[in-house]
Each structure stands twice: as C-alpha cells, then as structure tokens.
Design a protein around this motif. Structure first.
Motif, PDB file in Angstrom:
ATOM      1  N   ARG A  58     -17.284   6.204  11.707  1.00 39.50           N
ATOM      2  CA  ARG A  58     -17.376   6.101  13.156  1.00 39.50           C
ATOM      3  C   ARG A  58     -18.665   5.459  13.644  1.00 39.50           C
ATOM      4  O   ARG A  58     -18.871   5.332  14.841  1.00 39.50           O
ATOM      5  N   ILE A  59     -19.558   5.073  12.732  1.00 39.72           N
ATOM      6  CA  ILE A  59     -20.842   4.491  13.110  1.00 39.72           C
ATOM      7  C   ILE A  59     -20.893   3.055  12.619  1.00 39.72           C
ATOM      8  O   ILE A  59     -20.561   2.770  11.473  1.00 39.72           O
ATOM      9  N   ARG A  80     -13.544   2.355  18.709  1.00 45.32           N
ATOM     10  CA  ARG A  80     -14.427   1.511  17.898  1.00 45.32           C
ATOM     11  C   ARG A  80     -15.610   2.328  17.375  1.00 45.32           C
ATOM     12  O   ARG A  80     -15.978   3.361  17.938  1.00 45.32           O
ATOM     13  N   PRO A  81     -16.251   1.858  16.309  1.00 51.26           N
ATOM     14  CA  PRO A  81     -17.443   2.543  15.802  1.00 51.26           C
ATOM     15  C   PRO A  81     -18.599   2.484  16.801  1.00 51.26           C
ATOM     16  O   PRO A  81     -18.662   1.595  17.660  1.00 51.26           O
ATOM     17  N   LEU A  82     -19.534   3.412  16.667  1.00 47.43           N
ATOM     18  CA  LEU A  82     -20.657   3.532  17.585  1.00 47.43           C
ATOM     19  C   LEU A  82     -21.869   2.764  17.060  1.00 47.43           C
ATOM     20  O   LEU A  82     -22.396   3.095  15.996  1.00 47.43           O
ATOM     21  N   PRO A  92       0.830  -1.195   0.000  1.00 44.85           N
ATOM     22  CA  PRO A  92       0.000   0.000   0.000  1.00 44.85           C
ATOM     23  C   PRO A  92       0.864   1.244   0.000  1.00 44.85           C
ATOM     24  O   PRO A  92       2.019   1.221   0.420  1.00 44.85           O
ATOM     25  N   SER A  93       0.305   2.338  -0.478  1.00 47.66           N
ATOM     26  CA  SER A  93       1.060   3.580  -0.583  1.00 47.66           C
ATOM     27  C   SER A  93       1.399   4.163   0.773  1.00 47.66           C
ATOM     28  O   SER A  93       2.324   4.940   0.897  1.00 47.66           O
ATOM     29  N   SER A  94       0.662   3.809   1.800  1.00 52.31           N
ATOM     30  CA  SER A  94       0.976   4.263   3.159  1.00 52.31           C
ATOM     31  C   SER A  94       0.576   3.165   4.119  1.00 52.31           C
ATOM     32  O   SER A  94      -0.356   2.410   3.850  1.00 52.31           O
ATOM     33  N   PRO A  95       1.277   3.027   5.256  1.00 50.91           N
ATOM     34  CA  PRO A  95       0.957   1.939   6.182  1.00 50.91           C
ATOM     35  C   PRO A  95      -0.407   2.156   6.808  1.00 50.91           C
ATOM     36  O   PRO A  95      -0.827   3.284   7.026  1.00 50.91           O
ATOM     37  N   PRO A  96      -1.135   1.054   7.054  1.00 54.42           N
ATOM     38  CA  PRO A  96      -2.442   1.206   7.668  1.00 54.42           C
ATOM     39  C   PRO A  96      -2.312   1.700   9.100  1.00 54.42           C
ATOM     40  O   PRO A  96      -1.351   1.372   9.792  1.00 54.42           O
ATOM     41  N   PRO A  97      -3.258   2.496   9.572  1.00 57.20           N
ATOM     42  CA  PRO A  97      -3.218   2.941  10.953  1.00 57.20           C
ATOM     43  C   PRO A  97      -3.503   1.775  11.878  1.00 57.20           C
ATOM     44  O   PRO A  97      -4.070   0.762  11.467  1.00 57.20           O
ATOM     45  N   THR A  98      -3.127   1.909  13.127  1.00 58.76           N
ATOM     46  CA  THR A  98      -3.328   0.834  14.096  1.00 58.76           C
ATOM     47  C   THR A  98      -4.682   0.931  14.775  1.00 58.76           C
ATOM     48  O   THR A  98      -5.040   0.056  15.536  1.00 58.76           O
ATOM     49  N   SER A  99      -5.445   1.973  14.524  1.00 56.64           N
ATOM     50  CA  SER A  99      -6.763   2.102  15.117  1.00 56.64           C
ATOM     51  C   SER A  99      -7.677   2.800  14.126  1.00 56.64           C
ATOM     52  O   SER A  99      -7.244   3.243  13.065  1.00 56.64           O
ATOM     53  N   THR A 100      -8.946   2.893  14.471  1.00 52.23           N
ATOM     54  CA  THR A 100      -9.901   3.558  13.601  1.00 52.23           C
ATOM     55  C   THR A 100      -9.464   4.993  13.342  1.00 52.23           C
ATOM     56  O   THR A 100      -9.106   5.716  14.276  1.00 52.23           O
TER      57      THR A 100
END
Length: 405
Positions: free
Chosen positions: A259-260, A188-190, A137-145
C-alpha cells in the motif's frame, strides 16, 4: 506517476547481475513514466504488474532507442550494456503476488530525444498486459490494488479537506514517531512524506492540522516524535521513517503491505526540522526535498547543498521570517541545473501549520506533492512558469530555477 528529478547526472553503480527469478512470467504489464525532464537528464518510474502466478524474484529488461543511460536506480539493481538495460529486484521487493506490483525508479541522461522503450521483458516473457494462454495464472488478477492483509486500526483525530479523511496513529515497530494516514486506504499506493518538526521537537502532533491535511489527499505522512512527545529529534529519525515505510510495504501481515509507493518519497521539515531534512536529502530513495522556513546556519555545511540532486522547494514566511536570510543564501548556492522553487508568504517564521487544514502552507504543500509525487501537471502549474498559480494575484513572492512540467 512520480515526480522528482535531478539536476546533476550521478555516476551509476552497476555490477554483475545475479538473477534470483526462477519462474517465467506468463503475463505481465509495465508502466514506464517519465515524471520530469530537463536538458540532458530525466527521472522515470517503472511499475511491473504480475498477471501470472506469484513470482519470488524478477528481472526486467528493455532497450533504449535514443542513447539514454541510467545513472542512478533505486529499489533494484541495474546493469546496462549499450542500449540494453536489465533490472533485478532488491532484497525486499522480489515477491510479486498474482495481480501485484513492484516499482523502481531511476535517473538518466538523454541527448536529442527521450522516447519511451517500445517493449519490456519480465523473466523472459514479453509484457503485453495480457496472460500467455499457454500458462494461465492459478487465480484471476484483481482489478484493483489488493486490500491490506490485516484490518487497519482506527486513527485518532480524523479530518482534512482531501478525499480521504485522515488521522494519526503510532505503531510498536516505529517508536518515537507519529504516522498520519487516511482512515480508509485509497485504491492506489500512498506516496511518503517524512517530516522534521520545528525546534527539532519530538512532539509528533505539533503540526497536526498540516500533516493531517497532507495525509487526507492520499499520502502517508510520518512525523518525527510521538504524539505530544517531549525532547529533541535528529535527522536519523527521518531515515528511520523511510526505512520503516519501505519495510512495511513488503512485510506480509502488515496493513501497509503493498500500500506504500516507496518510489515516491519526500523529505521535509520546518526550521530546525528543515536542517534535518537537508541532512538526509541525498538518500537515493528521496524524490524531492521541501524546506519550510529554514536555511543552513553555517557555510561549513554548504556541502549539503552541493550534493543535492533531486528537486527542492522552499516555503518561507517572507522577509519577516527569521530564516529568510539563510534560505536566500542557500538559494543562491544551489547546484546549477537543479530544479528548484521558492515561495515566500508574509506570515513570519511560525507559518500556518496550526491553522485549519494547515492554512496556506498546507494547501501549497499538497499541490507540490501532487505534482512531484503523483505527476499531477495541473498541480504543477501552481509553481511553473511566469503565469504560475502563485505568481500573480496572491500574496506569494515566487522564484524559480529549471522548472518544467
């Protein structure tokens, strides 16, 4: 994890699949969770994590190994041929950023056993939870939402006993509603809780302590009616709440973007608001229904009970509650096999909504939502079995149907 189940198998509406995905997925992960299971049926949620470049469309495939069948699916389109299942994104959740997620849920049938699929393939790539080294991937995935794309405004009247102090707000694109949310978003999502007020009142703050308490435990609670509003509501406002939550979750630029959790939605209401909840409980996006001090007033409306397919909970104010006879009548007419809970607390029709943190109704509602929408089995022990948390040593009188953890 989500909670929600059906007691009746529903016929799946499936058609020819049109795949909109143009890119391969150089890396992906899939979380497949069975939230509820009962003889012959189950409810599951699937969350895709994209570890590669942004996707503008997706198609996820897998094989069942024990003859399971998808009978109803939401947040996507399904096609099943024998054991092979293929799910394509809906119009509103096809874009998945690097490190982003997309979720869908479904109801299914099983016979004998219900093992999880062994592997999943996204846009032709087997999902292993890692990135294919030939296509980084062009940038590393984040470790959280990822955080909201814009800064959430402050909320009014912050409080609640949960880990995410919450308040309420109004927004221009959801008129005549009051939105209760954590002041700071959890990672986490709501999950979503939509609420109809007693007397079908358009006062969105009439149950403020109760709704704020729910939001403080990491839920998005949306009440029909504006803060201190006047007039009356209809069931259509509950549907508007659901539509708005789904749209905001996929709208870039919204502080709710990503976020939902739109696969985890509860519809609920008090008294007249409970009648509104019945009206929309057959919405395919609804995971569970909660009826507070309410019951159908006319046998001509019993069709609303017959079409119930998701778990339902009744929270009633005891035999002194004016809605008690109607609630008991509804209880006796529920579809066979439907997971259902009824708790009666001798507080009368007014409930405990205005007490600190929503009183006992608030405490029990949070536990039910944690069980049904977050898959919290410990919370579920409050409601399930002869030794359930509300079954002895409390003022609650409990009835149960088809409940399993």
């Amino acid at each position: 994890m989500v909670a929600g189940a059906v007691g009746l198998a529903m016929a799946a509406t499936v058609g020819m699949l049109t795949t909109t995905a143009a890119q391969a997925a150089p890396g992906c992960g899939v979380d497949y969770a069975v939230a509820s299971s009962w003889p012959g049926g189950f409810n599951a949620t699937v969350t895709i994590t994209n570890l590669g470049d942004r996707l503008t469309g997706w198609n996820l495939t897998w094989s069942f190994t024990a003859g399971q069948t998808v009978t109803q699916l939401w947040n996507g389109s399904v096609n099943q041929s024998g054991a092979q299942v293929s799910v394509t994104n809906a119009s509103y959740n096809g874009n998945i950023a690097t490190g982003g997620t997309a979720s869908f849920g479904f109801n299914g049938t099983w016979n004998g056993s219900n093992p999880k699929p062994g592997s999943f393939t996204l846009n032709g790539t087997v999902c292993t939870g890692t990135v294919d080294p030939t296509s980084q991937p062009s940038s590393p995935p984040p470790t959280s939402t990822p955080p909201p794309t814009s800064t959430p405004p402050p909320v009014t009247s912050v409080g609640g006993s949960g880990p995410y102090p919450a308040g309420y707000e109004t927004v221009s694109n959801l008129g005549n509603h009051t939105i209760y949310r954590p002041a700071s978003f959890p990672s986490r999502p709501l999950p979503v809780f939509v609420w109809g007020n007693g007397a079908c009142s358009a006062n969105g703050t009439s149950a403020l302590p109760f709704l704020r308490e729910i939001a403080s435990h990491g839920f998005l609670a949306i009440s029909s009616g504006s803060p201190n509003g006047s007039g009356s509501t209809t069931a259509a406002l509950l549907t508007q709440s659901i539509n708005w939550a789904v749209a905001e979750n996929s709208r870039q630029g919204s502080w709710y973007y990503g976020r939902i959790d739109t696969t985890k939605i509860a519809v609920a209401g008090f008294s007249c608001g409970g009648l509104e909840a019945y009206e929309v409980s057959n919405d395919s996006r609804v995971s569970t229904t909660m009826i507070f001090s309410s019951g159908l007033l006319d046998d001509a409306n019993d069709y609303q009970l017959r079409r119930l397919t998701k778990p339902i909970a009744y929270i009633i104010g005891g035999s002194g509650d004016i809605a008690y006879p109607n609630a008991i009548d509804d209880w006796g007419k529920l579809p066979s096999g439907l997971p259902a809970f009824m708790g009666n607390l001798p507080v009368g029709h007014g409930g405990t909504y205005s007490q600190t943190n929503g009183g006992e109704f608030g405490r029990v509602a949070v536990l039910y939502l944690k069980w049904r929408l977050l898959g919290d089995r410990t919370a579920g022990q409050t409601f399930v079995g002869s030794s359930c948390g509300l079954c002895s040593g409390t003022q609650w009188t409990v009835q149960q149907k088809n409940l399993t953890l």
